[in-house]
Structures are given as structure tokens and as C-alpha cells.
Scaffold this motif. Sequence first.
Motif, PDB file in Angstrom:
ATOM      1  N   PHE A  72      -4.254   2.748  -2.719  1.00 31.66           N
ATOM      2  CA  PHE A  72      -4.919   1.784  -3.595  1.00 31.66           C
ATOM      3  C   PHE A  72      -4.406   1.989  -5.007  1.00 31.66           C
ATOM      4  O   PHE A  72      -4.528   3.088  -5.566  1.00 31.66           O
ATOM      5  CB  PHE A  72      -6.439   1.982  -3.549  1.00 31.66           C
ATOM      6  N   PHE A  73      -3.823   0.942  -5.580  1.00 34.57           N
ATOM      7  CA  PHE A  73      -3.268   1.016  -6.926  1.00 34.57           C
ATOM      8  C   PHE A  73      -3.924  -0.049  -7.787  1.00 34.57           C
ATOM      9  O   PHE A  73      -3.918  -1.230  -7.451  1.00 34.57           O
ATOM     10  CB  PHE A  73      -1.746   0.843  -6.893  1.00 34.57           C
ATOM     11  N   ASP A 103       3.413  -3.678   1.719  1.00 35.79           N
ATOM     12  CA  ASP A 103       2.533  -4.103   2.802  1.00 35.79           C
ATOM     13  C   ASP A 103       1.663  -2.982   3.358  1.00 35.79           C
ATOM     14  O   ASP A 103       0.827  -3.221   4.226  1.00 35.79           O
ATOM     15  CB  ASP A 103       3.343  -4.750   3.920  1.00 35.79           C
ATOM     16  N   GLN A 104       1.819  -1.777   2.838  1.00 32.66           N
ATOM     17  CA  GLN A 104       1.030  -0.640   3.303  1.00 32.66           C
ATOM     18  C   GLN A 104      -0.045  -0.214   2.306  1.00 32.66           C
ATOM     19  O   GLN A 104      -0.723   0.782   2.525  1.00 32.66           O
ATOM     20  CB  GLN A 104       1.965   0.542   3.575  1.00 32.66           C
ATOM     21  N   ILE A 105      -0.186  -0.974   1.216  1.00 35.56           N
ATOM     22  CA  ILE A 105      -1.130  -0.602   0.165  1.00 35.56           C
ATOM     23  C   ILE A 105      -1.963  -1.803  -0.266  1.00 35.56           C
ATOM     24  O   ILE A 105      -1.677  -2.932   0.112  1.00 35.56           O
ATOM     25  CB  ILE A 105      -0.395  -0.033  -1.077  1.00 35.56           C
ATOM     26  N   MET A 106      -2.960  -1.501  -1.075  1.00 38.66           N
ATOM     27  CA  MET A 106      -3.742  -2.541  -1.745  1.00 38.66           C
ATOM     28  C   MET A 106      -3.450  -2.445  -3.240  1.00 38.66           C
ATOM     29  O   MET A 106      -3.409  -1.341  -3.795  1.00 38.66           O
ATOM     30  CB  MET A 106      -5.229  -2.352  -1.506  1.00 38.66           C
ATOM     31  N   ILE A 107      -3.272  -3.602  -3.860  1.00 40.27           N
ATOM     32  CA  ILE A 107      -3.074  -3.662  -5.309  1.00 40.27           C
ATOM     33  C   ILE A 107      -4.214  -4.468  -5.910  1.00 40.27           C
ATOM     34  O   ILE A 107      -4.523  -5.575  -5.470  1.00 40.27           O
ATOM     35  CB  ILE A 107      -1.726  -4.304  -5.679  1.00 40.27           C
ATOM     36  N   ALA A 108      -4.832  -3.880  -6.930  1.00 45.22           N
ATOM     37  CA  ALA A 108      -5.888  -4.546  -7.684  1.00 45.22           C
ATOM     38  C   ALA A 108      -5.395  -4.793  -9.095  1.00 45.22           C
ATOM     39  O   ALA A 108      -4.683  -3.965  -9.672  1.00 45.22           O
ATOM     40  CB  ALA A 108      -7.135  -3.666  -7.726  1.00 45.22           C
ATOM     41  N   THR A 109      -5.762  -5.929  -9.648  1.00 46.41           N
ATOM     42  CA  THR A 109      -5.483  -6.201 -11.047  1.00 46.41           C
ATOM     43  C   THR A 109      -6.625  -7.030 -11.621  1.00 46.41           C
ATOM     44  O   THR A 109      -7.443  -7.562 -10.888  1.00 46.41           O
ATOM     45  CB  THR A 109      -4.101  -6.853 -11.263  1.00 46.41           C
TER      46      THR A 109
END
Length: 137
Positions: free
Chosen positions: A30-31, A55-61
Motif C-alpha cells: 500500500f503506497f 498490479d500487485q499493490i494499491m496506490i492511494a492519492t
Amino acid sequence: MGLSFGYGPATEKSEGIKVIRAAFEHGVTFFDTAECYGPFVNEELVGEAAAPFRDQIMIATKFGFQDGDSKQPLDSRFERIREVADASLKRLKTDRIDLFYQHRVDPNVPIEDVAGTVKDLIAQGKVKHFGLRCFDA
């Protein structure tokens, strides 16, 4: 955030990429970033660093400041939210934002309007989930 903004001088880009990639190698998936971190440069850093394993992570902004600058007034008008989403997608080098959230309460824009705008972005496939930050009851 701290790689680009807020906690002293920014980290050298190549070092920031190494840190993010090492974090992933050690299980971080999670980034979290924001257009106002830099402004803009942290999203670019996360996007470049995470490209090989996107495709193996979640990105939040986050969105919510005029011109992407946390020293400027709040701005969560629907036009601004859409503008931020499109610009963030480019900087993050991705086709979707996993978690898109409002950075601060904008007293000039009803939360229903904010949520409705993000709901439209979800329907378009640009955003997967909506969140709120720094809100009280």
C-alpha cells in the motif's frame, strides 16, 4: 510523503525509487501519496518506482487543494476533482487510482457533491474506492 516533501530536503529521485522498491520487496503493498506532496513530484516518484509491480499493490492519492499546493486554499469543486484525477493518473503511470480521497474538508463544497464526483470517477473506472482524511463527526 517524506521522500519528496515535509520532512527536510527531498530524497534524491534514484534513492527514493530504491526505497519504494525495497519496501515492496519486503512486503509493503500500500503506497499513499498526494498531488500536494512536492507538489506533484511524490506522485511521479511513486508512479515510476511502482511501475514494475503496479498490479500487485494499491496506490492511494488525495485531492483538495487549489493548484495542488497545500499552502493554497481548499478546492474540492467537481471540476478540480476531475482535473486532479486525470493528472494524478498520468503522474502515477497507471490506469486507476485504488483509493482517492479528499485531503481536507472543503466548507465551500457539500460532501454530497464531492462524493458524487468521485462516484462518477469510479463509474468511469478511473478510481476504485473513495475515502476521507482529516474529517470529524
